[in-house]
Design a protein around this motif. Structure first.
Motif, PDB file in Angstrom:
ATOM      1  N   GLY A   1       0.673  -1.120  -0.096  1.00 23.55           N
ATOM      2  CA  GLY A   1       0.189   0.131   0.030  1.00 23.55           C
ATOM      3  C   GLY A   1       0.855   1.325   0.037  1.00 23.55           C
ATOM      4  N   ILE A   2       2.156   1.200  -0.370  1.00 22.21           N
ATOM      5  CA  ILE A   2       2.917   2.304  -0.568  1.00 22.21           C
ATOM      6  C   ILE A   2       3.102   2.811  -1.775  1.00 22.21           C
ATOM      7  N   PRO A   3       2.658   4.138  -2.020  1.00 21.30           N
ATOM      8  CA  PRO A   3       2.693   4.814  -3.300  1.00 21.30           C
ATOM      9  C   PRO A   3       3.890   4.997  -3.915  1.00 21.30           C
TER      10      PRO A   3
ATOM     11  N   THR B   1      19.016  -3.002  -0.004  1.00 20.09           N
ATOM     12  CA  THR B   1      17.855  -2.971  -0.524  1.00 20.09           C
ATOM     13  C   THR B   1      16.657  -3.929   0.332  1.00 20.09           C
ATOM     14  N   ALA B   2      17.190  -4.966   0.891  1.00 18.15           N
ATOM     15  CA  ALA B   2      16.192  -6.081   1.541  1.00 18.15           C
ATOM     16  C   ALA B   2      16.106  -5.265   3.033  1.00 18.15           C
ATOM     17  N   MET B   3      16.922  -4.508   3.569  1.00 22.44           N
ATOM     18  CA  MET B   3      16.680  -4.056   5.045  1.00 22.44           C
ATOM     19  C   MET B   3      15.752  -2.954   4.689  1.00 22.44           C
ATOM     20  N   LEU B   4      15.774  -2.257   3.807  1.00 18.68           N
ATOM     21  CA  LEU B   4      15.038  -0.966   3.636  1.00 18.68           C
ATOM     22  C   LEU B   4      13.456  -1.414   3.244  1.00 18.68           C
ATOM     23  N   LEU B   5      13.496  -2.507   2.517  1.00 22.14           N
ATOM     24  CA  LEU B   5      12.130  -3.166   2.247  1.00 22.14           C
ATOM     25  C   LEU B   5      11.442  -3.672   3.530  1.00 22.14           C
TER      26      LEU B   5
ATOM     27  N   TYR C   1       7.249  -2.740   7.481  1.00 24.12           N
ATOM     28  CA  TYR C   1       6.738  -2.247   8.722  1.00 24.12           C
ATOM     29  C   TYR C   1       6.049  -1.160   8.985  1.00 24.12           C
ATOM     30  N   LEU C   2       6.835  -0.001   8.339  1.00 26.62           N
ATOM     31  CA  LEU C   2       6.329   1.262   8.430  1.00 26.62           C
ATOM     32  C   LEU C   2       4.786   1.514   7.958  1.00 26.62           C
ATOM     33  N   ALA C   3       4.588   0.847   6.732  1.00 24.81           N
ATOM     34  CA  ALA C   3       3.371   0.764   6.430  1.00 24.81           C
ATOM     35  C   ALA C   3       2.134   0.070   6.969  1.00 24.81           C
TER      36      ALA C   3
ATOM     37  N   ASN D   1       3.558   4.109  13.136  1.00 29.30           N
ATOM     38  CA  ASN D   1       3.926   4.797  14.266  1.00 29.30           C
ATOM     39  C   ASN D   1       4.755   6.098  14.190  1.00 29.30           C
ATOM     40  N   PHE D   2       4.408   7.153  13.417  1.00 26.34           N
ATOM     41  CA  PHE D   2       5.214   8.269  13.214  1.00 26.34           C
ATOM     42  C   PHE D   2       4.258   9.359  12.793  1.00 26.34           C
ATOM     43  N   ASP D   3       4.755  10.680  12.802  1.00 26.01           N
ATOM     44  CA  ASP D   3       3.980  11.793  12.363  1.00 26.01           C
ATOM     45  C   ASP D   3       4.830  12.573  11.318  1.00 26.01           C
ATOM     46  N   GLY D   4       4.421  12.262  10.021  1.00 21.38           N
ATOM     47  CA  GLY D   4       5.312  12.855   8.961  1.00 21.38           C
ATOM     48  C   GLY D   4       5.175  12.115   7.798  1.00 21.38           C
ATOM     49  N   THR D   5       6.354  12.011   6.827  1.00 21.54           N
ATOM     50  CA  THR D   5       6.550  11.496   5.578  1.00 21.54           C
ATOM     51  C   THR D   5       7.812  10.812   5.578  1.00 21.54           C
ATOM     52  N   VAL D   6       7.780   9.718   5.363  1.00 15.79           N
ATOM     53  CA  VAL D   6       9.235   8.822   5.054  1.00 15.79           C
ATOM     54  C   VAL D   6       9.293   8.472   3.719  1.00 15.79           C
ATOM     55  N   TYR D   7      10.421   8.938   2.798  1.00 14.93           N
ATOM     56  CA  TYR D   7      10.705   8.707   1.501  1.00 14.93           C
ATOM     57  C   TYR D   7      11.739   7.645   1.548  1.00 14.93           C
TER      58      TYR D   7
END
Length: 406
Positions: free
Chosen positions: A56-58, A117-121, A126-128, A132-138
């Protein structure tokens, strides 16, 4: 999955990431088996984009040709953070024969970008889910770190204009560190990368009649030795720099003095001031040594990656997050290296930090690994899957620290 060295403290890993790590490990090994060189990361980018979309991540495609940006929002804050992972492989022939070894001769993930790449995926999933944060993660999946300057290309294509963020972070696995440890420090942590090519133009003749020609080989030899005096006699001895002549070519037959002699190599520094000095002196030395012997030369000096310079505040945040996860004793001072990294371009534009995560000594490699050491850019290297949840946990906790819920 917390299989770290016995002396390491148990890491405070995120349980949900640990529970899902088998699928991320399979992704990592799939990427490893299908390496793609700089700006050719089509399959890798498709895989990354597909997984982000599934969660569900654009997704935004095409920055730096094959780059992928994932966008995760939560809350109402305008604050934003960038997390970067590189995707490209190296033009090397892998010596490993385990099941996930490269299926493409002459191409290999010999630097662990498959693991990055795998660690960021894993963090993205989890983030998606939790947000549990307030703002935007790129989520910045970058092509062409290995010599292609993919970071710079993404910036030129509008990375920071299209996706405005206040800080950007990078991470690289480091085989010199035991698994379970991190290293981060403020200031320069990786050197600039610059290349030079010099062609000494003499006059060829028979090797038995050297007085009838102008031999460029001894002139090139004098040049090589004189270059080393730049660092020992012209530069401040407290400034670190490196001049390496790595290629030398002249002639095609043993009984002929060649018309030309070509030498090439690299220059690495942690400051532009020292780089300016080295380039100026190299030009002067090359020209005047040639003139002293009645010759001329072509001198080409190309500046590539700038130094990677960490920002104090971003490093402080990184260190605090790492300490929370693995304990203070497992967070080391980052020893600067003469290797280069194009994340430097991002740090020239925004505050941020670039850290190392321990990859271990190679004991993690299964049956079928090559006989060489598990070091970066070695044909027997393989990324340590045991650190996948640790790296992903770091990314998530970093987001939560930078974008706290009020």
């Amino acid at each position: 999955m917390n299989k770290f060295d016995a002396e390491s403290s148990p890491a405070d890993l995120i349980p949900e990431i640990v529970a899902n790590i088998a699928g991320i490990r399979d992704l990592r090994r799939d990427i490893h088996a299908h390496p793609e060189l700089c700006f050719e990361e089509v399959r890798t980018a498709e895989l990354v984009a597909a997984k982000l979309t599934e969660w569900g991540i654009p997704v935004h495609r095409g920055l730096g040709k094959t780059g992928v940006i994932g966008i995760v929002k939560a809350g109402s804050s305008d604050s934003a953070i960038g997390l970067r992972a590189d995707m490209d492989a190296l033009p090397m022939h892998e010596q490993n024969s385990f099941a996930h070894a490269s299926r493409h001769p002459g191409k290999m993930h010999g630097c662990g970008h498959d693991g990055h790449t795998a660690m960021l995926l894993a963090a993205a999933e989890y983030l998606a889910t939790q947000r549990n944060f307030d703002g935007t993660v790129y989520l910045i999946f970058q092509p062409a770190e290995e010599g292609g300057g993919g970071a710079d290309e993404m910036i030129k294509d509008g990375l920071f204009e299209l996706f405005p963020m206040q800080v950007v972070y990078g991470m690289h696995n480091w085989p010199e560190l035991p698994a379970g440890q991190f290293a981060v420090s403020p200031g320069p942590v990786m050197a600039s990368l610059n290349t030079f090519r010099i062609v000494v133009r003499g006059k060829g003749c028979h090797a038995a009649l050297p007085h009838l020609g102008l031999d460029p080989v001894p002139v090139a030899a004098q040049m090589i030795m004189a270059f080393q005096t730049i660092l020992t006699r012209n530069a401040n001895p407290l400034d670190n720099g490196l001049i390496s002549v790595t290629m030398l070519h002249a002639g095609e037959a043993t009984n002929i003095i060649a018309d030309t002699c070509e030498l090439a190599g690299t220059v690495r520094t942690f400051s532009n001031q020292l780089l300016d000095l080295i380039e100026t002196r190299m030009r002067e030395i090359a020209r005047h040594i040639c003139l002293a012997h009645g010759m001329e030369c072509d001198f080409d000096f190309k500046r590539s990656y700038p130094p990677t310079v960490n920002h104090d505040q971003a490093v402080a945040v990184s260190r605090s997050v790492m300490t929370r996860i693995v304990g203070e004793r497992q967070v080391l001072e980052q020893k600067a290296t003469m290797g280069a990294e194009d994340f430097a371009y991002m740090l020239q534009k925004l505050p941020g930090s670039y850290c190392f995560i321990g990859n271990g000594s190679g004991d993690h490699r299964g049956k079928g690994h090559g006989a060489g050491p598990c070091t970066l850019h070695n044909t027997s290297y393989d990324f340590n899957d045991d650190i996948l949840p640790l790296g992903a946990t770091y990314w998530v906790r970093l987001v939560e620290a930078c974008l706290p819920v009020s």
